[in-house]
Design a protein around this motif. Structure first.
Motif, short mmCIF file in Angstrom:
data_model
loop_
_atom_site.label_atom_id
_atom_site.label_comp_id
_atom_site.label_asym_id
_atom_site.label_seq_id
_atom_site.Cartn_x
_atom_site.Cartn_y
_atom_site.Cartn_z
N LEU A 156 71.96 41.32 71.33
CA LEU A 156 72.36 40.00 70.87
C LEU A 156 71.39 38.93 71.38
CD1 LEU A 156 76.24 40.16 71.41
CD2 LEU A 156 75.00 40.41 69.26
N PRO A 157 71.26 37.81 70.66
CA PRO A 157 70.35 36.74 71.11
C PRO A 157 70.82 36.14 72.44
CG PRO A 157 71.00 36.43 68.82
CD PRO A 157 71.89 37.49 69.38
N GLN A 158 69.85 35.88 73.31
CA GLN A 158 70.15 35.26 74.60
C GLN A 158 69.40 33.95 74.80
OE1 GLN A 158 69.18 38.32 77.46
NE2 GLN A 158 70.93 39.62 76.88
N VAL A 176 63.97 44.43 63.78
CA VAL A 176 63.83 44.10 65.21
C VAL A 176 62.35 43.92 65.54
CG1 VAL A 176 64.23 44.91 67.56
CG2 VAL A 176 65.96 45.32 65.78
N GLY A 177 62.04 42.82 66.21
CA GLY A 177 60.67 42.51 66.58
C GLY A 177 59.94 41.61 65.61
N ALA A 178 60.48 41.42 64.40
CA ALA A 178 59.82 40.56 63.42
C ALA A 178 60.06 39.10 63.76
CB ALA A 178 60.34 40.87 62.02
N VAL A 190 63.48 38.17 65.86
CA VAL A 190 64.64 39.03 65.56
C VAL A 190 64.77 40.05 66.69
CG1 VAL A 190 65.66 40.66 63.94
CG2 VAL A 190 64.31 38.74 63.08
N VAL A 191 65.88 39.98 67.43
CA VAL A 191 66.09 40.89 68.56
C VAL A 191 67.17 41.93 68.28
CG1 VAL A 191 65.31 39.18 70.25
CG2 VAL A 191 67.74 39.30 69.62
N GLY A 192 67.84 41.81 67.15
CA GLY A 192 68.89 42.76 66.82
C GLY A 192 69.17 42.77 65.33
N VAL A 205 70.81 35.29 59.10
CA VAL A 205 70.33 35.24 60.48
C VAL A 205 71.37 34.50 61.31
CG1 VAL A 205 67.86 35.44 60.06
CG2 VAL A 205 68.94 33.21 59.87
N VAL A 206 71.57 34.97 62.52
CA VAL A 206 72.56 34.38 63.42
C VAL A 206 71.90 34.18 64.78
CG1 VAL A 206 74.86 34.55 64.42
CG2 VAL A 206 74.38 35.64 62.21
#
Length: 879
Positions: A156-158, A176-178, A190-192, A205-206
């Motif tokens: 999840l985003p932190q 993920v990673g883009a 994008v982390v998840g 996107v969230v």
């Protein structure tokens, strides 16, 4: 003796007969269980797909006690317990303050734990241009947000510059990673990857960064905790202009008397719906009874000696009827139970498959037990009704003839055919009445289908006897099948009637649907040449349009050319329009759409976008007028000589007020007739004439010569969205039948095919089982195995073809009648080519009719001929 004890021996005999005649039992169970299975599965799918307010709480409010939605500028609100059902908002001016969390706490009189949730559209830049997506600003690590998003890969985003994407966006290259870059320049990693629990089709996107939604969000939602939010709390928050989704209220809603009057449910229902449901239920019940009827007729035939012995030993006709009716009770109970059990499993499987093709997530597996119980009772009732006629005939058989080994059927009477003719007359009159009522007569037509089908059923014996009398010139197998069908009417009539009822419904719905489609096709007005595309939008300079042209040209194979005209660009508070008036004429066109970006085009020849809209022979006259420096004014009315036309460019404030004339000119003109209605423009000006009049001329759109493929259309749309999201790409592909129409035709064909095959194969199997002594006699006198297979195929052909022809004739009556109310109301007297339209449309789907009337009986006969046994053991005949 009590009534129950009188049924006990009948049920024992029925259960013994069910276990002994396994093949016939299996066929009856299939006929009863199939509709029960289908309806049960459909009920489970609908109940599972329908996510009610309480079931959807987690995906709507996460782990919070309530979600409070506040729109910018709202003054007050009113809602039902679930605001999605009904709500209203009153708004103030631009300066109206928006309540914050402090105002919410003051209204509730307590402290709250709250989490902000803001949503907006997001434009994500891609290699080609811009991708339209959704964005949600919410901290998914907060406990209140638990349940809003299901993480499948990554974390999840932190941080504010981190987001998670759903699968729809990840498939576009943003895994993920883009890096996600919005059109305004904001960048996120994008982390998840996972799925929103409420939306699955659109890219999403969230993240928690404010730049993710910026100022595009029109309001804020607050996920609040700290205790239940009651109905009185909801009303207090409504006074602040907020709408509330409360866990406590949805789980225990208030009475309707406490709901505001302006959003309170009226309590009324559409009077037509109960009648329609009742009609459908009755028709399905008739269908199942007819399908299962032959099996009970054969069963009663097999029990005829037992029933004759019962009568000879003092049994009453009532006791004989009970024996046959008990078979209906036993088989109906078994069929309903099997159908429900299989339907529960099929519904779960179907819900899982359908969810994969749905834009939203289904709810948890749900069984509407009240409906399922009604369906099971329906199956039992259908079996019992299917056994009524065989039971009545069995109780009236000739006991002496049966004990002597002969058929005990009584001679037919004229009462049934006469009643059938009367019912057909009632059904025809009802259909005619519904047709004359115009719009709103559909219910009368649907109701008239019931006496029509019942009348047809009563006339089937007459048809079979008539065919038997004229069958002497037919080949042996067909002659034998026709005469056998006429001789054993108790098992043949229900089978033929079941096929006929099925075909009647398919043909009636097919004609109604095809007629409706024919009207839509006749009224369709193409905007461009077939296969061409147009790019249009609010660009105001030729330089902007040139930039778009440079980017679009590499994406398509066809030529991209600018379309010039008088600009009609809508400002935020002003709508600009060009008015064309001919002195002495009121109204030139029935309808005009600015398909080319302007209603007044500028060119020295008729533009391509108008090429197919001019009446035959008018194109040369229009080109000649433009060459001579005259305005070509389009009309679908009478063409008369005119000297001039008045053009006025008018700015009209969108908020009201007086319109202002920006430009005005009076120019020489020629009227040219268009073929039909709904033209893309009002007039065409020569270049020199427009320049000399001082009118502001420029590029108003881009024309792409076709054919433009769907892939090219997607690429062009992505490219132009990167320049201006308001740019629109339209490709003319002609009239296309909506998906619902094709789905309905496929469903009709499939359903009709299944019921016809099932009914015909069942009736054929029962007839061959009942006719084994006759076929054994044929073998004894030298008939080859091929002859028996030919007889079996012929019997299937007779049942299927006779039923299909009767059904087509009967179904055409309500089908033709339904075309009147469905297509009698049109908004135009002519089609897109200028041809006069009829008062109503009637179209017959001949491929569908040919499939069910000719194709399916032939297929069924072929299947029976290939699968029937060619040899039988010899049996002794007593008659």
């Amino acid at each position: 003796m009590s009534r129950a004890s009188g049924w006990r021996p009948a049920l024992r005999i029925a259960w013994r007969d069910v276990r002994r005649a396994r093949t016939r039992t299996a066929l009856v169970l299939v006929m009863i269980a199939l509709p029960v299975l289908a309806v049960t599965a459909a009920a489970v799918v609908v109940a599972t797909e329908d996510v009610s307010g309480a079931e959807a709480l987690e995906r709507r409010i996460g782990a919070a006690d309530a979600r409070v939605d506040i729109e910018r500028g709202a003054l007050s609100a009113a809602q039902t317990p679930d605001p999605d059902d009904a709500m209203s908002w009153s708004t103030g001016g631009p300066g109206t303050p928006t309540p914050g969390i402090t105002d919410l706490e003051r209204a509730l009189g307590r402290d709250l734990t709250a989490l902000a949730w803001r949503r907006a559209a997001a434009l994500i830049t891609t290699e080609r241009g811009v991708l339209d997506a959704d964005a949600s600003q919410v901290d998914l690590t907060d406990p209140l947000a638990a349940g809003l998003f299901r993480l499948e890969d990554g974390r999840l985003p932190q941080a504010d510059d981190e987001v998670v994407a759903n699968r729809a966006l990840a498939r576009r290259g943003f895994g993920v990673g883009a890096e996600v870059e919005l059109l305004d320049g904001a960048r996120f990693e994008v982390v998840g990857v996972g799925e929103s629990t409420s939306e699955r089709s659109r890219p999403l996107v969230v993240g928690s960064g404010a730049a993710l939604v910026g100022r595009r969000a029109t309001g804020t939602s607050w996920l609040v905790g700290g205790g239940p939010v009651t109905w009185s709390d909801v009303r207090a928050l409504n006074d602040l202009g907020a709408l509330v989704v409360s866990r406590a209220v949805l789980e225990d809603p208030p009475p309707d008397s406490e709901v505001p009057a302006d959003v309170r449910p009226s309590g009324g229902t559409d009077d037509a719906w109960p009648a329609i449901v009742a009609l459908v239920a009755v028709m399905v019940l008739i269908e199942v009874v007819l399908l299962a009827g032959p099996a009970f007729a054969v069963g009663a035939r097999r029990q005829s000696r037992t029933l004759a012995l019962l009568a000879a030993s003092g049994g009453t006709p009532r006791q004989a009827r009970r024996v046959v009716l008990a078979s209906g009770v036993v088989l109906g109970g078994l069929g309903a139970t099997i159908g429900v059990l299989l339907g529960l499993g099929a519904g779960a499987l179907a819900a899982h498959v359908l969810e994969d093709h749905s834009t939203t997530w289904f709810g948890p597996y749900d069984v509407p037990w009240l409906q399922v119980g009604g369906v099971a009772a329906f199956g039992l009732l259908s079996a019992l009704l299917a056994a009524v006629v065989p039971a009545w005939l069995a109780s009236r058989q000739d006991v002496v003839a049966v004990l002597a080994g002969r058929r005990g059927d009584r001679a037919p009477t004229f009462r049934s055919p006469l009643l059938g003719l009367a019912l057909l007359g009632v059904g025809g009159a009802g259909s005619a009445y519904g047709a004359l009522q115009g719009s709103g007569g559909e219910l009368a037509i649907a109701a008239s289908a019931i006496p029509t089908v019942l009348g047809m059923v009563l006339l089937v014996p007459v048809v079979l006897v008539a065919l038997a009398r004229v069958s002497r010139r037919l080949p042996l197998a067909l002659r034998y099948a026709v005469r056998d069908a006429a001789r054993h009417r108790t098992r043949t009539v229900p089978a033929v009637a079941a096929v006929a009822a099925t075909v009647a419904g398919v043909v009636a719905l097919g004609i109604a649907n095809a007629s409706d489609r024919a009207q839509d096709e006749a009224l369709y007005s193409p905007q461009l040449v077939d296969g061409d595309a147009i790019v249009r939008g609010p660009l105001t300079t030729d330089a902007d349009w040139q930039r778009v042209q440079d980017l679009v040209a590499p994406e398509v194979d066809g030529e991209v050319t600018p379309v010039r005209g008088l600009r009609e660009v809508t400002e935020p508070d002003v709508y600009r329009e060009v008015r064309v008036r001919v002195p002495g004429r009121r109204g030139l066109l029935s309808s005009t759409r600015s398909a080319a970006g302007s209603t007044v085009l500028v060119d020295d020849r008729v533009p391509r976008v108008l090429a197919e809209r001019l009446a035959p022979g008018e194109s040369d006259r229009a080109d000649a007028a433009l060459s001579s420096g005259r305005v070509v004014v389009l009309t679908d009315r009478r063409v008369v000589p005119v000297d001039s036309v008045r053009l006025a460019v008018v700015d009209r404030p969108t908020s009201g007020g007086r319109s202002r004339v920006v430009e005005r000119a009076e120019l020489p003109a020629t009227l040219v007739r268009v073929g039909g209605f709904d033209t893309p423009a009002q007039a065409v000006l020569p270049e020199a004439l427009a320049a000399g009049a001082g009118l502001r001329v420029g590029t108003v759109s881009l024309e792409v010569r076709g054919p433009v493929s769907e892939e090219e259309q997607r690429d062009v749309d992505e490219v132009v969205s990167g320049i201006d999201p308001d740019l629109d790409v339209y490709v003319e592909r002609g009239f296309a039948t909506e998906d619902d129409t094709w789905i309905l035709m496929v469903v009709l064909g499939t359903l009709g095919g299944v019921l016809m095959l099932g009914g015909t194969l069942t009736a054929t199997a029962l007839a061959l089982s009942d006719a084994r002594p006759d076929l054994a006699t044929l073998a004894a006198v030298g008939a080859s195995p091929r002859t028996r297979r030919s007889v079996a195929a012929a019997y299937a052909l007779v049942v299927g073809l006779v039923g299909a022809v009767l059904g087509a004739l009967v179904g055409a009556v309500p089908g033709v009648a339904a075309s009147f109310p469905l297509t009698s109301s049109t908004w135009s007297d002519v089609d897109a080519t200028g041809a006069a339209l009829p008062d109503h449309f009637l179209a017959v789907p001949w491929p569908l009719v040919a499939l069910v009337v000719v194709g399916l009986p032939l297929v069924t006969a072929g299947l029976v001929g290939l699968t029937s046994r060619g040899r039988l053991p010899l049996t002794v005949r007593l008659d």
